[in-house]
Design a protein around this motif. Sequence first.
Motif, PDB file in Angstrom:
ATOM      1  N   PHE A   1       0.838  -1.215   0.000  1.00 53.04           N
ATOM      2  CA  PHE A   1       0.000   0.000   0.000  1.00 53.04           C
ATOM      3  C   PHE A   1       0.863   1.252   0.000  1.00 53.04           C
ATOM      4  O   PHE A   1       0.565   2.214  -0.720  1.00 53.04           O
ATOM      5  CB  PHE A   1      -0.917  -0.008   1.223  1.00 53.04           C
ATOM      6  N   GLU A   2       1.906   1.277   0.805  1.00 51.93           N
ATOM      7  CA  GLU A   2       2.707   2.493   0.930  1.00 51.93           C
ATOM      8  C   GLU A   2       3.332   2.888  -0.398  1.00 51.93           C
ATOM      9  O   GLU A   2       3.395   4.070  -0.741  1.00 51.93           O
ATOM     10  CB  GLU A   2       3.796   2.298   2.004  1.00 51.93           C
ATOM     11  N   LEU A   3       3.829   1.891  -1.164  1.00 54.78           N
ATOM     12  CA  LEU A   3       4.406   2.194  -2.477  1.00 54.78           C
ATOM     13  C   LEU A   3       3.329   2.708  -3.422  1.00 54.78           C
ATOM     14  O   LEU A   3       3.508   3.729  -4.095  1.00 54.78           O
ATOM     15  CB  LEU A   3       5.072   0.946  -3.066  1.00 54.78           C
ATOM     16  N   LYS A   4       2.210   2.031  -3.491  1.00 58.92           N
ATOM     17  CA  LYS A   4       1.157   2.427  -4.420  1.00 58.92           C
ATOM     18  C   LYS A   4       0.595   3.809  -4.093  1.00 58.92           C
ATOM     19  O   LYS A   4       0.179   4.543  -4.995  1.00 58.92           O
ATOM     20  CB  LYS A   4       0.029   1.395  -4.421  1.00 58.92           C
ATOM     21  N   SER A   5       0.583   4.174  -2.814  1.00 57.21           N
ATOM     22  CA  SER A   5       0.003   5.458  -2.430  1.00 57.21           C
ATOM     23  C   SER A   5       0.837   6.637  -2.899  1.00 57.21           C
ATOM     24  O   SER A   5       0.362   7.777  -2.904  1.00 57.21           O
ATOM     25  CB  SER A   5      -0.188   5.513  -0.907  1.00 57.21           C
TER      26      SER A   5
END
Length: 263
Positions: A69-73
Amino acid sequence: MLADARRSAIVATVSRERVVRVSNLAEQFGVSLVTVRRDIEALDDAGLVQKIHGGAKLPGGASTHEPGFELKSTLGTLEKRAIAREAELLVKDGMAIGLSAGTTTWALAKELSSRSNLTVVTNSVKIADVFQEAGSRVSVILTGGERTPSDALVGPIATQSMHSLHLDLLFLGVHGVDADAGFTTPNLLEAEMDRALIEAARKVVVLADHSKWGTVGISTIAGIEDVDEVISDDALGVEAQRILRERVARLRLVSVTPHTPAP
């Protein structure tokens, strides 16, 4: 135009549009269909594009890789924010809405966090946290289940929780959109959960920025014709726009500028 220059231009067009038709390329470069097909075959052999029926697409098979999630955000933040603001206009007071897990639906949760007289059903801990941290008056129902790398709750407990619920509107985030594969995800259990959300909803709206077009996850959530609307941004390729306009009831394209103010 020499063959090498034309083929480089074809690669650039595919990179931009993600999926292109032979007929459109032939018109663009002023050459025959046979010439374009030969170019695509040569580029396919070199691994620069993938030959498909009637055209070419970005290379790559069905993905099972699921970024966290952190990368995609951190990716496509302007597009996601603009799409979220357009989606927020569809939400009326008193609605029960579903937000599937994802970073674009997470952006929509931020837009909705100041609202009241809403019920939100989600399988995303991140989305539930948005409302909690904002001290929102929105009623939030969080499904149970096992957590994926993208912070989705999935599995039998999650899907079972949807069987007795009814949603006015579902906003669905996806990993990829493809003319043949439809809306996809690299996680089999997440696809199953998303299908349960779709079954509970009267209306389904997919939120997907232009970069999702031509990406294929290993599991199909739904076919293109199975949703009611798609909201994307105006960088979506011409061919992708044509396909979506033919196969969904409505395609909304939002304009994205670097001057979009922060929330």
